[in-house]
Design a protein around this motif. Structure first.
Motif, PDB file in Angstrom:
ATOM      1  N   LEU A  25       2.771  -0.424   1.666  1.00  0.00           N
ATOM      2  CA  LEU A  25       1.791  -0.478   2.743  1.00  0.00           C
ATOM      3  C   LEU A  25       0.861  -1.658   2.536  1.00  0.00           C
ATOM      4  N   GLY A  26       0.141  -2.000   3.598  1.00  0.00           N
ATOM      5  CA  GLY A  26      -0.836  -3.068   3.530  1.00  0.00           C
ATOM      6  C   GLY A  26      -1.720  -3.046   4.756  1.00  0.00           C
ATOM      7  N   PRO A  27      -2.611  -4.024   4.864  1.00  0.00           N
ATOM      8  CA  PRO A  27      -3.515  -4.071   6.015  1.00  0.00           C
ATOM      9  C   PRO A  27      -2.730  -4.217   7.317  1.00  0.00           C
ATOM     10  N   PRO A  28      -3.138  -3.502   8.359  1.00  0.00           N
ATOM     11  CA  PRO A  28      -2.431  -3.585   9.648  1.00  0.00           C
ATOM     12  C   PRO A  28      -2.402  -5.005  10.196  1.00  0.00           C
ATOM     13  N   GLY A  29      -1.232  -5.394  10.682  1.00  0.00           N
ATOM     14  CA  GLY A  29      -1.073  -6.681  11.336  1.00  0.00           C
ATOM     15  C   GLY A  29      -1.096  -7.881  10.417  1.00  0.00           C
ATOM     16  N   ARG A  30      -1.106  -7.664   9.109  1.00  0.00           N
ATOM     17  CA  ARG A  30      -1.146  -8.783   8.155  1.00  0.00           C
ATOM     18  C   ARG A  30       0.074  -8.723   7.245  1.00  0.00           C
ATOM     19  N   PRO A  31       0.642  -9.873   6.925  1.00  0.00           N
ATOM     20  CA  PRO A  31       1.834  -9.899   6.067  1.00  0.00           C
ATOM     21  C   PRO A  31       1.468  -9.813   4.583  1.00  0.00           C
ATOM     22  N   LEU A  32       0.872  -8.696   4.203  1.00  0.00           N
ATOM     23  CA  LEU A  32       0.392  -8.511   2.844  1.00  0.00           C
ATOM     24  C   LEU A  32       0.686  -7.088   2.391  1.00  0.00           C
ATOM     25  N   LEU A  33       1.230  -6.958   1.189  1.00  0.00           N
ATOM     26  CA  LEU A  33       1.516  -5.654   0.597  1.00  0.00           C
ATOM     27  C   LEU A  33       0.473  -5.386  -0.475  1.00  0.00           C
ATOM     28  N   THR A  34      -0.311  -4.312  -0.269  1.00  0.00           N
ATOM     29  CA  THR A  34      -1.397  -4.008  -1.189  1.00  0.00           C
ATOM     30  C   THR A  34      -1.305  -2.615  -1.805  1.00  0.00           C
ATOM     31  N   HIS A  35      -0.315  -1.835  -1.406  1.00  0.00           N
ATOM     32  CA  HIS A  35      -0.244  -0.459  -1.899  1.00  0.00           C
ATOM     33  C   HIS A  35       1.210  -0.011  -2.035  1.00  0.00           C
ATOM     34  N   PHE A  36       1.505   0.637  -3.151  1.00  0.00           N
ATOM     35  CA  PHE A  36       2.806   1.267  -3.378  1.00  0.00           C
ATOM     36  C   PHE A  36       2.586   2.762  -3.537  1.00  0.00           C
ATOM     37  N   ALA A  37       3.285   3.538  -2.744  1.00  0.00           N
ATOM     38  CA  ALA A  37       3.228   5.002  -2.836  1.00  0.00           C
ATOM     39  C   ALA A  37       4.571   5.496  -3.357  1.00  0.00           C
ATOM     40  N   PRO A  38       4.645   5.899  -4.641  1.00  0.00           N
ATOM     41  CA  PRO A  38       5.914   6.379  -5.191  1.00  0.00           C
ATOM     42  C   PRO A  38       6.342   7.687  -4.548  1.00  0.00           C
ATOM     43  N   ASP A  39       7.628   7.968  -4.638  1.00  0.00           N
ATOM     44  CA  ASP A  39       8.198   9.170  -4.030  1.00  0.00           C
ATOM     45  C   ASP A  39       8.966   9.980  -5.074  1.00  0.00           C
ATOM     46  N   PRO A  40       8.250  10.735  -5.911  1.00  0.00           N
ATOM     47  CA  PRO A  40       8.944  11.495  -6.955  1.00  0.00           C
ATOM     48  C   PRO A  40       9.827  12.613  -6.417  1.00  0.00           C
ATOM     49  N   GLY A  41       9.636  13.023  -5.172  1.00  0.00           N
ATOM     50  CA  GLY A  41      10.433  14.100  -4.592  1.00  0.00           C
ATOM     51  C   GLY A  41      11.611  13.628  -3.773  1.00  0.00           C
ATOM     52  N   ALA A  42      11.960  12.359  -3.877  1.00  0.00           N
ATOM     53  CA  ALA A  42      13.066  11.802  -3.088  1.00  0.00           C
ATOM     54  C   ALA A  42      14.392  12.458  -3.453  1.00  0.00           C
ATOM     55  N   ARG A  43      15.313  12.430  -2.494  1.00  0.00           N
ATOM     56  CA  ARG A  43      16.686  12.849  -2.770  1.00  0.00           C
ATOM     57  C   ARG A  43      17.376  11.640  -3.395  1.00  0.00           C
ATOM     58  N   ALA A  44      17.751  11.759  -4.643  1.00  0.00           N
ATOM     59  CA  ALA A  44      18.294  10.606  -5.353  1.00  0.00           C
ATOM     60  C   ALA A  44      19.430  11.014  -6.277  1.00  0.00           C
ATOM     61  N   SER A  45      20.326  10.054  -6.475  1.00  0.00           N
ATOM     62  CA  SER A  45      21.390  10.174  -7.462  1.00  0.00           C
ATOM     63  C   SER A  45      21.476   8.827  -8.164  1.00  0.00           C
ATOM     64  N   ALA A  46      22.480   8.641  -8.978  1.00  0.00           N
ATOM     65  CA  ALA A  46      22.635   7.370  -9.689  1.00  0.00           C
ATOM     66  C   ALA A  46      22.972   6.216  -8.750  1.00  0.00           C
ATOM     67  N   CYS A  47      23.378   6.524  -7.524  1.00  0.00           N
ATOM     68  CA  CYS A  47      23.773   5.445  -6.609  1.00  0.00           C
ATOM     69  C   CYS A  47      23.264   5.636  -5.183  1.00  0.00           C
ATOM     70  N   GLN A  48      22.259   6.480  -4.987  1.00  0.00           N
ATOM     71  CA  GLN A  48      21.768   6.732  -3.636  1.00  0.00           C
ATOM     72  C   GLN A  48      20.319   7.182  -3.691  1.00  0.00           C
ATOM     73  N   TRP A  49      19.525   6.750  -2.683  1.00  0.00           N
ATOM     74  CA  TRP A  49      18.124   7.138  -2.601  1.00  0.00           C
ATOM     75  C   TRP A  49      17.769   7.400  -1.147  1.00  0.00           C
ATOM     76  N   ALA A  50      17.078   8.491  -0.889  1.00  0.00           N
ATOM     77  CA  ALA A  50      16.583   8.815   0.449  1.00  0.00           C
ATOM     78  C   ALA A  50      15.183   9.386   0.295  1.00  0.00           C
ATOM     79  N   PRO A  51      14.216   8.874   1.067  1.00  0.00           N
ATOM     80  CA  PRO A  51      12.836   9.335   0.918  1.00  0.00           C
ATOM     81  C   PRO A  51      12.669  10.805   1.281  1.00  0.00           C
ATOM     82  N   SER A  52      11.689  11.421   0.654  1.00  0.00           N
ATOM     83  CA  SER A  52      11.398  12.830   0.905  1.00  0.00           C
ATOM     84  C   SER A  52      10.473  12.969   2.114  1.00  0.00           C
ATOM     85  N   PRO A  53      10.453  14.146   2.735  1.00  0.00           N
ATOM     86  CA  PRO A  53       9.471  14.408   3.794  1.00  0.00           C
ATOM     87  C   PRO A  53       8.033  14.248   3.287  1.00  0.00           C
TER      88      PRO A  53
END
Length: 181
Positions: A25-53
């Motif tokens: 994420l970042g400030p609206p309308g600006r090409p800047l990334l200022t925040h990372f929100a990890p997803d520990p509840g994602a559906r994941a395997s050794a070769c696949q990742w899908a974000p959690s609700p």
């Protein structure tokens, strides 16, 4: 991309078994990334990742509460696989379609192989590399996924030095509006 985001990506994704990920994420309308929100509840395997609700809920809360805008999703790949898979490209196109207000939808990949000679869309991490890709609308519909030039904004080390010199606590980066229209 703010260097504190790069540090967070390395801590959460680099040096860990793939596949892991989260939202950028970042400030609206600006090409800047200022925040990372990890997803520990994602559906994941050794070769696949899908974000959690839960990640969608977290992103909505950050957009409302922090005034941020979702820019895309990041995840890690096994070994030296440093570009989006065919499934990733479809997901990037879907993310762009679901966010018509965005000019592009980002889908960086963290790979565990070090960057020998990073391209303009890559940056070395302490435990691998980040390769930035973006989906953009194609003529005639659909989306094209291509490498996106990446520039790291180096502020965190200076903030940490200033905090230490002033006897402060942990340094944290953030972006604020300047008040100019």
């Amino acid at each position: 991309m703010a260097d504190w985001v790069l540090r967070a990506l390395d801590a959460e994704l680099g040096g860990h078994p793939p596949e892991r990920g989260g939202a950028l994420l970042g400030p609206p309308g600006r090409p800047l990334l200022t925040h990372f929100a990890p997803d520990p509840g994602a559906r994941a395997s050794a070769c696949q990742w899908a974000p959690s609700p839960a990640l969608g809920e977290r992103v909505a809360a950050l957009e409302r509460g922090e005034g941020l805008e979702l820019k895309g999703l990041v995840h890690s790949h096994p070994g030296a696989l440093d570009q989006p898979s065919a499934q990733d490209a479809r997901e990037l196109a879907a993310g762009l379609a679901h966010n018509p207000h965005l000019g592009c939808y980002l889908g960086p990949v963290v790979s565990l192989a070090p960057a020998a000679a990073p391209g303009a869309h890559e940056v070395a991490l302490p435990r691998g590399k980040l390769s930035l890709f973006a989906a953009r609308r194609a003529r005639g519909g659909g989306a094209e996924v291509r490498p996106e030039p990446l520039r790291a904004v180096p502020l965190l080390r200076d903030l940490e030095r200033a905090a230490a010199a002033l006897g402060g606590g942990r340094a944290e980066g953030f972006v604020t509006e300047s008040g100019e229209g």
